[in-house]
Scaffold this active site. Sequence first.
Site, PDB file in Angstrom:
ATOM      1  N   ARG A  83       0.859  -1.189   0.000  1.00  0.00           N
ATOM      2  CA  ARG A  83       0.000   0.000   0.000  1.00  0.00           C
ATOM      3  C   ARG A  83       0.894   1.237   0.000  1.00  0.00           C
ATOM      4  NH1 ARG A  83      -1.992   3.201   4.619  1.00  0.00           N
ATOM      5  NH2 ARG A  83      -3.826   4.380   3.957  1.00  0.00           N
ATOM      6  N   HIS A 127      -2.609  11.002   0.594  1.00  0.00           N
ATOM      7  CA  HIS A 127      -2.081  10.803   1.938  1.00  0.00           C
ATOM      8  C   HIS A 127      -1.405  12.116   2.357  1.00  0.00           C
ATOM      9  CE1 HIS A 127      -0.744   7.479   4.899  1.00  0.00           C
ATOM     10  NE2 HIS A 127      -0.384   8.631   5.448  1.00  0.00           N
ATOM     11  N   GLU A 172      -7.294   8.776   6.047  1.00  0.00           N
ATOM     12  CA  GLU A 172      -7.568   9.457   7.311  1.00  0.00           C
ATOM     13  C   GLU A 172      -8.017  10.911   7.168  1.00  0.00           C
ATOM     14  OE1 GLU A 172      -4.055   9.052   9.699  1.00  0.00           O
ATOM     15  OE2 GLU A 172      -4.334   6.916   9.962  1.00  0.00           O
ATOM     16  N   ASN A 301      -7.304   2.217   9.934  1.00  0.00           N
ATOM     17  CA  ASN A 301      -5.980   2.431  10.522  1.00  0.00           C
ATOM     18  C   ASN A 301      -6.146   2.464  12.028  1.00  0.00           C
ATOM     19  OD1 ASN A 301      -5.126   2.674   7.910  1.00  0.00           O
ATOM     20  ND2 ASN A 301      -4.514   4.825   8.055  1.00  0.00           N
ATOM     21  N   TYR A 303      -4.279   2.388  15.873  1.00  0.00           N
ATOM     22  CA  TYR A 303      -3.080   2.497  16.705  1.00  0.00           C
ATOM     23  C   TYR A 303      -3.381   2.365  18.195  1.00  0.00           C
ATOM     24  CZ  TYR A 303      -0.615   3.785  12.488  1.00  0.00           C
ATOM     25  OH  TYR A 303      -0.083   3.743  11.225  1.00  0.00           O
ATOM     26  N   GLU A 368      -3.489   0.139   8.170  1.00  0.00           N
ATOM     27  CA  GLU A 368      -2.309   0.499   8.962  1.00  0.00           C
ATOM     28  C   GLU A 368      -2.474  -0.024  10.380  1.00  0.00           C
ATOM     29  OE1 GLU A 368      -1.251   4.678   9.197  1.00  0.00           O
ATOM     30  OE2 GLU A 368      -1.536   4.939   7.038  1.00  0.00           O
TER      31      GLU A 368
HETATM   32  C1  PNW Z   1      -1.221   7.801  10.648  1.00  0.00           C
HETATM   33  N1  PNW Z   1      -3.549  10.933  15.857  1.00  0.00           N
HETATM   34  O1  PNW Z   1      -1.201   9.075  11.192  1.00  0.00           O
HETATM   35  C2  PNW Z   1      -0.793   8.023   9.201  1.00  0.00           C
HETATM   36  O2  PNW Z   1      -1.644   7.457   8.247  1.00  0.00           O
HETATM   37  C3  PNW Z   1       0.631   7.669   8.933  1.00  0.00           C
HETATM   38  O3  PNW Z   1       1.081   8.430   7.834  1.00  0.00           O
HETATM   39  C4  PNW Z   1       1.456   7.864  10.179  1.00  0.00           C
HETATM   40  O4  PNW Z   1       2.826   7.698   9.937  1.00  0.00           O
HETATM   41  C5  PNW Z   1       0.963   6.869  11.212  1.00  0.00           C
HETATM   42  O5  PNW Z   1      -0.427   6.978  11.428  1.00  0.00           O
HETATM   43  C6  PNW Z   1       1.666   6.978  12.564  1.00  0.00           C
HETATM   44  O6  PNW Z   1       1.429   8.223  13.162  1.00  0.00           O
HETATM   45  C7  PNW Z   1      -1.806   9.451  12.375  1.00  0.00           C
HETATM   46  O7  PNW Z   1      -3.049  11.941  16.412  1.00  0.00           O
HETATM   47  C8  PNW Z   1      -1.274  10.571  13.013  1.00  0.00           C
HETATM   48  O8  PNW Z   1      -4.562  10.362  16.343  1.00  0.00           O
HETATM   49  C9  PNW Z   1      -1.851  11.044  14.152  1.00  0.00           C
HETATM   50  C10 PNW Z   1      -2.979  10.414  14.681  1.00  0.00           C
HETATM   51  C11 PNW Z   1      -3.518   9.305  14.035  1.00  0.00           C
HETATM   52  C12 PNW Z   1      -2.922   8.835  12.898  1.00  0.00           C
END
Ligand code: PNW
Length: 464
Positions: A83, A127, A172, A301, A303, A368
Site C-alpha cells: 500500500r 495521503h 484518514e 488504521n 493504533y 495500517e
Molecule cells: C497515521 N492521531 O497518522 C498516518 O496514516 C501515517 O502516515 C502515520 O505515519 C501513522 O499513522 C503513525 O502516526 C496518524 O493523532 C497521526 O490520532 C496522528 C494520529 C492518528 C494517525
Amino acid sequence: TAAAATDAAAGLPADFLWGVATSSYQIEGAVAEDGRTPSIWDTFCRVPGAVVDGENGDTACDHYHRMPDDVALIAGLGVDSYRFSIAWPRVQPGGRGPANAAGLAFYDRLVDELLAKGVLPWITLYHWDLPQELEDAGGWPTRDTAHRFADYAELVMDALGDRVRHWTTLNEPWCSAMLGYDQGVHAPGRTHFPDAIKAVHHLLLGHGLAAQRLRAAAPEPIQLGITLNMGNAYPASDRQADRDAARRADGLGARLYLDPLIHGRYPADVISDLALRGAEIPVQDGDLAAISEPLDMLGVNYYSSHVFSGTPEDGEPETRPSGEPYSRIVPQNLPVTAMGWDIIPRGLTDLLTRLGRDYPGLPLYITENGAAFDDTADADGRVQDDDRTAYLADHIRAVAAARAAGADVRGYFAWSLMDNFEWAYGYDKRFGLVRVDYDTQRRTLKQSAEWYRDTVRRSREQRG
Ligand code: PNW
C-alpha cells in the site's frame, strides 16, 4: 519466534491478505524533481517549530531513487500487497490541468516493478500532500478542492488503471481536517474549528466525486475504498455522563465519516454537538448521494483507543461556557509506544466487531497498524525490537478474534515498511519493520520484519 508466528496468524483464513504500507511524502524525497511542485507539507516543514528539529521530507528515505531496491525488499518479506500513495503535486503540478508525464512515470515503473515481483499494488490517492497552490486557493475548507481532487483521481486512473485494481481515495480525513485545520499540528497548520468541519465535508465530497469518476474511468472492475483512522471509544463507567462523553468522541472521530459514507446522512447528534462549537456542515443538494457512492471496502488504521469521562473532576464545571458538555480522556496507566499511545489490542477487536455490527456487508481491511519504539541498532544496523514484534502479534491476534466474533476482516497492512518521516515528529519516531540509516540510506531488516515474514509465510502455507 517461530512458535509466536504460528500463533499470531492462527485462525486467519488462507486467503487473508498480508501487506506493508508507506506514503509518498514520508519516504520519497526528490521533492523538486521531474516537475513536482511543493505540497502543503513542504511549506509546513519550513514553519519554525512545526516539525521536531526542523526536519522535512526533502530527502526522506530517498525512495524516489531507490525504488527498485525497495520493491525487492518488499518482495523479500513475502507479502501479498504493498500500500503506497501517489504524490498529487508530482503527477499534476499545482493541482490543476494536464498530467505531468515525468511524475507519472515514477508510479508507472513502481507498479510494473511490483507486478513483476508478484506484489499487488494498493494505491492511496491522497495521503496528505495537497498541492500548495490549492491550499493558497483555500484548501479543503473550500468546495472547489473536492472537484480538483476528482479530476486528479481520474488522471491517475487513466495512467494506471490498466494494471491497478485496488484504489483508496483518502487516507484518514480526520487527520487532514482536525490535525491540519483545527489543531494546526499538521499541514497546513490552521486552527479554526468551523473551517476544519468544512474541510471534513469537502474531503468526503472529494472522495465521493472521485469514487464516481474512478468507477466510470476504470477499464476493468476495481475495488474502491477509503481509509479512516479510528479507535474504540470506551466510557469510563456506566454512568450516563460517561456514556455520553464516549458517544460524542466516537461521533466526531468515527460516525461523522462513517454515516455519510455508508448511510448517506450525517448523524443528528454530531450535527448538534458541532453547532455548540459554532460549526456547520456546508451540505449542498446531491452531496450526500455522491459521498455515499457504494464502497467495496473500508480501510481501518488502528493504533490505540481511549477511555472517556463526562463526569467532572472536583471543582470543574459540567459544561463549558458555550454549552458544550464536559469531556476528558481518562489515563489508563497501560504500556505505551514511543508516541505515548496506549497499547490496547482489545480496542481493535472491539472496533472491528462494532463496525461489522453497525455497517454490515462492508469488507474491512486493516490498512495500517504498527508502533514506534526507541530502537537501538548495533553496528550492522540490526534492531532486536521484541516490543514491536509483540505489538504486531497482539494486534494480529486481535484481528483474528474480531473475525471469530463475526467481523469481515480480510487483510492486514503493517505500518510501516521502513522508518520514515513521521510528520510533526520528523525522523525521531521510527515505525519501520526495516531500519533506515539516514546517513547512508542503508536498509536493514529489524527482528520484527523477520518475524512478520515468517508469520506471512506460515499463514500462506495453509493455502495449499
Ligand atoms: C497515521 N492521531 O497518522 C498516518 O496514516 C501515517 O502516515 C502515520 O505515519 C501513522 O499513522 C503513525 O502516526 C496518524 O493523532 C497521526 O490520532 C496522528 C494520529 C492518528 C494517525
